[in-house]
Design a protein around this motif. Structure first.
Motif, PDB file in Angstrom:
ATOM      1  N   VAL C  84       0.725  -1.249  -0.013  1.00 60.34           N
ATOM      2  CA  VAL C  84       0.041   0.018  -0.081  1.00 60.34           C
ATOM      3  C   VAL C  84       0.772   1.329   0.023  1.00 60.34           C
ATOM      4  N   ALA C  87       2.295   1.951  -3.304  1.00 61.36           N
ATOM      5  CA  ALA C  87       1.185   2.289  -4.395  1.00 61.36           C
ATOM      6  C   ALA C  87       1.044   0.954  -5.125  1.00 61.36           C
ATOM      7  N   ASN C  88       1.391  -0.006  -4.681  1.00 62.12           N
ATOM      8  CA  ASN C  88       0.997  -1.413  -5.555  1.00 62.12           C
ATOM      9  C   ASN C  88      -0.152  -1.920  -5.195  1.00 62.12           C
ATOM     10  N   LYS C  89      -1.189  -1.337  -5.866  1.00 68.40           N
ATOM     11  CA  LYS C  89      -2.551  -1.763  -5.420  1.00 68.40           C
ATOM     12  C   LYS C  89      -2.811  -3.394  -5.634  1.00 68.40           C
ATOM     13  N   LYS C  90      -2.203  -4.069  -6.626  1.00 64.85           N
ATOM     14  CA  LYS C  90      -2.626  -5.447  -7.012  1.00 64.85           C
ATOM     15  C   LYS C  90      -1.905  -6.174  -5.662  1.00 64.85           C
ATOM     16  N   ALA C  92      -1.119  -5.302  -2.925  1.00 64.41           N
ATOM     17  CA  ALA C  92      -1.784  -5.052  -1.685  1.00 64.41           C
ATOM     18  C   ALA C  92      -2.943  -5.993  -1.653  1.00 64.41           C
ATOM     19  N   LEU C  93      -3.761  -5.879  -2.704  1.00 64.09           N
ATOM     20  CA  LEU C  93      -5.170  -6.888  -2.636  1.00 64.09           C
ATOM     21  C   LEU C  93      -4.765  -8.326  -2.463  1.00 64.09           C
ATOM     22  N   ILE C 158      -9.449  -0.240  -1.003  1.00 61.80           N
ATOM     23  CA  ILE C 158      -8.119   0.013  -1.692  1.00 61.80           C
ATOM     24  C   ILE C 158      -8.518  -0.404  -3.174  1.00 61.80           C
ATOM     25  N   TYR C 159      -9.557  -1.439  -3.255  1.00 64.35           N
ATOM     26  CA  TYR C 159      -9.874  -1.754  -4.630  1.00 64.35           C
ATOM     27  C   TYR C 159     -10.718  -0.370  -5.350  1.00 64.35           C
ATOM     28  N   ASN C 161     -10.115   2.560  -4.775  1.00 59.17           N
ATOM     29  CA  ASN C 161      -8.962   3.800  -4.811  1.00 59.17           C
ATOM     30  C   ASN C 161      -9.232   4.561  -3.732  1.00 59.17           C
ATOM     31  N   GLY C 164      -4.809   4.892  -0.614  1.00 57.05           N
ATOM     32  CA  GLY C 164      -3.599   4.548  -1.451  1.00 57.05           C
ATOM     33  C   GLY C 164      -2.545   5.197  -0.433  1.00 57.05           C
TER      34      GLY C 164
END
Lengths: 612, 388, 196
Positions: C84, C87-90, C92-93, C158-159, C161, C164
């Protein structure tokens, strides 16, 4: 000195003002409004608990009377104790924490304004829930300590004890939230220069009390969970037939219960540590010692719980340990008293009502402290335990200590909160009727206890020859009740049309007196910088501070949004706990849904205007 | 300062009032070694605390009078502390605390010292809401009135089958809690509290349950009779001779007549003749019959030497010798006894004993009401009072 | 830390945001809560009048496996926070999903054990051991469950947005909670299962 501060900022105009009206109070997150709500609610509960006490006093006035039934008497004394501790003394102290601490440390609000509102609403609903038991003629009746096995479903089959353990659990949530809030506020939100060792004593004692809250409440919470499981789901925590030990309840209860005593008394110590220097025109004598003594009391307060249990049969070694620990705690308490007297020594003492209550506290709390030393001695305790001697002792400590201190605080800070003085003539009537009524009520109880009158009894045999002491106590209670009426009359009258108070009516040293009375909802237009322990008593520093605190905010102050989620979440928590009474697991599970929903909405709601 | 003066005046008045009055449950009037130890300790602590109180009050009064604000006061000297003073009023109280703590801890061990060999054991059981006393060495069980020999150490074993009670006879000993006895695994000993003391004077002492135990906690008193060794043994013998079993033989029944009068029974002119020849009062005989054969009394009560061997309620052997009724709350006389049998809840709400005209008040679990006529009730009380 | 401070509006005396400091304080309170539960269990350990007794039913192996799973979930939590903050969303999920999944496996295994113990005759009401064991571990499981729900909400935010790098503190505090629940379990595991 006070004349300098009379320049009241009367310019209550502009865009920064707070809304008024019922809805704005329901959704308020302003620590000052929450404080007022706390105080008013606690005062109402004070009258509820007081009426309960008066009925008991008349029942006990003469031996072998039966004005009321034994069952009703047992409900009354249980509710009196529970109400006065959890719904009066604690929340009234919290009212002062709320009003005063952010102002004293130079903050615009507490750390978690919505959590603060939540604490209040939970306290209100928990208190209403507890008292709702009267409507079902099923008020708790197993005493405020609720010793196992009397509270088991076998010996208390009705819902009385359910009301008790559920409402205490609800109230505990408010206390833990409050403790977290004030610790964070005091650690994190002090104005520039407000070092820990510059904080006013009241803030210090709030700090110590908050630690006691977050550490003591979880212990009683677990004990209540055990009790609830025993009653509703048949666990055997306190079932001697299954190997459960009823004494475990006593340990858990008093591990909470003794810190609780200091939760009640330390705020009062804090109040008079601020009041006495102000009206003696001298700084607090031995400031660091008084702070350390307060911390020490809070700390040792954790190691003395079994002095409530000397008759339980813990054995001579445990008894000796707790005797020693308990007696040690007398030393810091004595140190505090001597420091207060030394503060007055050489001063120029003004006998305002606030000061009278502080001096009154020193005079009568000492009596309670010394009778405490008597039954800190385990063998002597064997005679005094559970008699009216103990009743006298803890009323001297809680009324003569905690409540007198809070009343001192009331007269001291009322002008700040309302912009008006409390009437000093009525105040002195309040003080003297309190002193006479209180002492006449509780002093004779030392004697009735010594002469063999146990506590928690519905009536007593004429053979005991203790009627005279009970009659004196009842007369005293009537006078004491009159004093409470005088206080409320004074509050109502002065709030509406009392004499206008300036920003610093007493010539006091701390930051809360550097802002207008009543303060703006944002407290400080800009945060002042503090350079000493008594910033308003130092020439130069005073002017610097007033220059920033007495103006208007130049830009829109960054204040939290009002919110209705605190009251909704509090209501849903109360509802969920009330459903526990059913003892049906899926009903209880359903009750969690609104709690979860409100928590979620709370979490998603922006706390501050910009958080979008 | 006024507060101090007034406090002192009240104190003095109450002390005066206290002198010359008899307080049967007085905790300041020791009649045993145990109570004496506590009393001596209390007196010494009392004077220490009075000393501290005097110091604080005098200082406070002095300060309040001397340093009150006056016209034209200078700004007081801004003193912030004094190390020597701080040390002084830390060490001073600490020394006093030590002076209190040392004799306290000695007394803690003295009042919980190991039991001596010659001690007599009594098993005390707190019930809701009465006391049971069992003498294992003598094989005696009695209730609410504990009989002890003077100058002989007694070791009380305290327990309870229901909730916590607390044994307290201020002039002799206590308090010590009678905790519910916690069940243990086979082969382990259950834990009890013990109270060990030696009565030093004969006398009649008041005591009371001191731990809140429910609705009628206030009505759970007791008496202790401390007798000479001979009187105690004689009492024990009388108990074992089981006076309730058979009609008494022999002429020595002088009290019966007065007792009948007390019971409000008309004493017929021809009846004294029967009494004189040693025959039994017919009312007593009727009472025995009701007690043992007609009513449900024996389901809970025991009378030594009869078929009544219930153990849920007080053992009634030698009941006629008891001075009080219903655990120390009523004088033991025929009127009170009859009234008690008819409606115990009038005197002791939630008592486990069912009355005659008593509707259970929605409390399940107790015995059903006993149906007895007024005459039968009088007979039962006459019978019980004849047990001596 | 920089993001954490940015999420808060006031410069604080300690440099730690109110949210995080308040949460630490709350965890201190939780320590006392679990401390009391654990103490009660320890006091009651040998007092059960009837079996089954602890030594007869606990399987150290099963519990070690579930404990290990829970421990690894803490690692996943650390990696989720790191993702997180970067900023690596994928990632993080995925890591948050791993936390929830491992929490779920833990709960499932523990639930399985409960069923087994009930089979052996150990219930909430059967003895002091049963009462204190189930209330202690049950309270812990409720905490795990609550943590999983919290992670789920964070994942959803997070998904969408709404979380962040500037809001990473929300994940960090949730992580504090998760690690705390983990540590408590280590204590329980040691005192309840390992010490005979």
């Amino acid at each position: 000195m006070s004349s300098v501060a009379t320049q009241q900022a009367d310019t209550h105009s502009g865009a920064h003002e707070e809304e008024t009206g019922l809805w704005s109070w329901i959704t308020t997150v302003d620590h000052k409004r929450i404080a007022i709500m706390y105080f008013v609610t606690a005062t109402i509960f004070f009258f509820v608990g007081g009426v309960e006490a008066m009925i008991m006093r008349f029942q006990l006035m003469n031996p072998e009377q039966s004005l009321i039934s034994a069952e009703l008497y047992n409900q009354l004394f249980t509710m009196h104790g529970t109400t006065m501790i959890f719904l009066v003394a604690m929340p009234m102290a919290v009212a002062f924490f709320n009003y005063v601490v952010p102002l004293q440390i130079g903050a615009r609000d507490v750390a978690f304004p919505r959590l603060n509102a939540l604490s209040y609403w939970i306290f209100l609903f928990g208190g209403l829930y507890l008292n709702a038991s009267w409507l079902f003629a099923a008020a708790p009746n197993a005493s405020w300590v609720g010793y196992a096995t009397l509270t088991s479903s076998q010996f208390s089959p009705g819902v009385n004890v359910d009301f008790w353990f559920i409402s205490l659990s609800i109230l505990g949530i408010a206390s833990i939230a409050g403790g977290v809030n004030f610790i964070t506020t005091i650690v994190n939100m002090r104005a520039p220069g407000m070092k820990l060792m510059r904080m006013p004593l009241f803030t210090w004692m709030t700090f110590v009390t908050s630690f006691l809250l977050i550490t003591a409440i979880p212990v009683i919470a677990v004990a209540l969970i055990f009790l609830g499981f025993d009653r509703l789901f048949g666990t055997v925590f306190f079932d001697p037939g299954m190997g459960g030990d009823p004494v475990l309840w006593q340990h858990l209860f008093w591990i909470f219960g003794h810190p609780e005593v200091y939760i009640l008394i330390l705020p009062a110590f804090g109040v008079i540590s601020d009041v006495i220097p102000t009206f003696s025109k001298k700084p607090l004598f031995g400031y660091p010692i008084v702070v350390y003594a307060g911390i020490l009391i809070g700390f040792i307060g954790w190691g003395v719980w079994s002095h409530h249990m000397f008759t339980v049969g813990l054995g001579p070694i445990a008894d000796s340990f707790f005797v020693a620990a308990t007696m040690i705690i007398a030393i810091p308490t004595g140190v505090k008293i001597f420091n207060w007297i030394a503060t007055m020594w050489g001063g120029s003492i003004r006998f305002t009502t606030a000061m009278l209550f502080s001096i009154g506290l020193l005079a009568v709390f000492t009596v309670g402290g010394l009778s405490g030393i008597m039954h800190a001695s385990a063998p002597v305790n064997l005679q005094q335990h559970d008699t009216y001697f103990v009743v006298a002792h803890f009323h001297y400590v809680i009324v003569g200590g905690a409540m007198m201190g809070l009343w001192a605080g009331l007269y001291y800070w009322f002008p700040k909160a309302s912009g008006r003085f409390l009437n000093e003539t009525l105040g002195k009537w309040h003080f003297w009727t309190t002193m006479i009524g209180f002492n006449l009520t509780f002093f004779p109880m030392h004697f009735s206890g010594m002469f063999g009158m146990p506590r928690r009894i519905y009536t007593y045999s004429a053979d005991l020859n203790v009627a005279i002491y009970n009659q004196l106590a009842t007369i005293g209670a009537v006078i004491f009740a009159i004093s409470a009426v005088i206080m409320v009359w004074n509050l109502v009258q002065s709030w509406r049309k009392g004499e206008k108070a300036p920003a610093d009516p007493w010539g006091a040293p701390h930051l809360e007196w550097s802002i207008p009375s009543p303060p703006h909802h944002y407290n400080f237009p800009e945060l002042p910088t503090v350079r000493s322990r008594e910033p308003l008593w130092n020439d130069g520093e005073r002017e610097e501070i007033l220059a920033v605190t007495m103006g208007e905010a130049t830009e829109e102050p960054h204040m939290p949004n009002p919110s209705y989620w605190p009251i909704l979440l509090a209501a849903s928590i109360t509802l969920a706990w009330a459903l526990v009474m059913t003892g049906v697991w899926w009903v209880i599970a359903l009750g969690i849904i609104p709690v979860f929903f409100c928590t979620l909405m709370w979490g998603l709601e922006p706390a501050f205007p910009e958080d979008h | 300062m006024f507060a101090l003066a007034r406090g002192g005046a009240v104190l003095l008045l109450l002390l005066l009032a206290a002198c010359g009055t008899e307080y049967p449950q007085n905790s300041l009037s020791p009649h045993s070694d145990f109570a004496e130890t506590i009393h001596q300790l209390y007196v010494s602590i009392f004077w220490w605390t009075m000393f501290i109180l005097a110091v604080v009050w005098v200082l406070l009064a002095w300060v309040v009078v001397k340093f009150r604000a006056r016209e034209g006061d200078e700004k007081p000297r801004q003193i912030r502390g004094h190390l020597g003073l701080e040390i002084g009023w830390t060490v001073g109280p600490a020394l006093i605390v030590i002076a209190i703590a040392i004799p306290t801890i000695q007394a803690v061990f003295a009042t919980q010292r190991p039991v001596s060999e010659d001690a007599m054991t009594v098993e005390v059981t707190g019930h809701r809401f009465w006391w049971e006393f069992h003498y294992p060495e003598q094989g005696i069980t009695t209730a609410n009135e504990l009989v002890l020999p003077v100058d002989r150490p007694v070791n009380l074993r305290l327990g309870s089958p229901d909730v916590i009670h607390s044994f307290w006879v201020p002039k002799l000993g206590g308090k010590r809690d009678a905790n519910p006895t916690v069940a243990v695994r086979d082969g382990e000993e259950p834990k009890y509290n013990w109270l060990f003391f030696t009565p030093q004077e004969t006398g009649y002492f008041y005591g009371q349950c001191a731990e809140f135990c429910g609705e009628s906690h206030a009505f759970m008193a007791m008496r202790v009779l401390v007798e000479t060794e001979e009187d105690f043994e004689a009492w024990a013998d009388r108990w074992r001779e089981s006076p309730g079993a058979l009609p008494p033989s022999g002429p020595e029944q002088p009290e019966d007549e007065t007792e009948l009068e007390m019971a409000g029974m008309p004493v017929q002119a021809d009846e004294p003749d029967e009494l004189e020849v040693g025959d039994e009062d017919p009312l007593v005989a009727m009472g025995r019959d009701v007690f043992l054969n007609q009513a449900t009394c024996l389901a809970c009560h025991a009378i030594e030497g009869t078929s009544a061997q219930g153990d849920r309620g007080p053992n009634l052997t030698l009941f006629g010798e008891r001075t009080t009724l219903a655990s120390g709350i009523l004088e033991n006389n025929p009127e009170n006894l009859a009234a008690w049998i008819k409606d115990p809840w009038a005197f002791k709400p939630a008592a486990a004993m069912p009355g005659v005209d008593y509707d259970m008040q929605g409390t399940a679990g107790f015995w059903p009401a006993t149906e007895l006529s007024d005459e039968q009730v009088r007979a039962v009380s006459a019978y019980l009072l004849s047990l001596k | 830390m920089a993001q954490a401070a940015a999420a808060d509006h006031h410069a604080t005396n300690t440099g730690i945001s109110n949210f995080k400091l308040g949460f630490w304080t709350f965890l201190a309170s939780e320590c006392l809560f679990f401390g009391t539960l654990i103490s009660t269990y320890m006091v009651y350990k040998g007092t059960a009048l009837v079996g089954p007794y602890p030594a007869e039913i606990f399987s150290v192996i099963t519990t070690t496996v579930s404990t290990t799973v829970l421990l690894f979930s803490s690692l996943a939590m650390v990696l989720a926070l790191d993702a997180v903050q970067k900023a690596n969303k994928k990632a993080a999920l995925w890591w948050l999903f791993a936390v929830i999944a491992m929490g779920g496996i833990f709960l499932g295994m523990e639930f399985q054990s409960y069923l087994k113990y009930i089979d052996y005759g150990l219930t909430l009401t059967s003895s002091t051991f049963g009462s204190s064991y189930y209330v202690l571990t049950g309270t812990h499981k409720v905490h795990v469950l609550f943590g999983m729900i919290w992670m789920g909400i964070l994942g959803w935010r997070i998904y969408t947005n709404r979380i962040g790098p500037p809001q990473a503190e929300q994940v960090e505090v949730a992580g504090l909670y998760w690690h705390f629940v983990d540590i408590i379990w280590i204590v329980i595991f040691t005192l309840v299962y390992l010490i005979p």
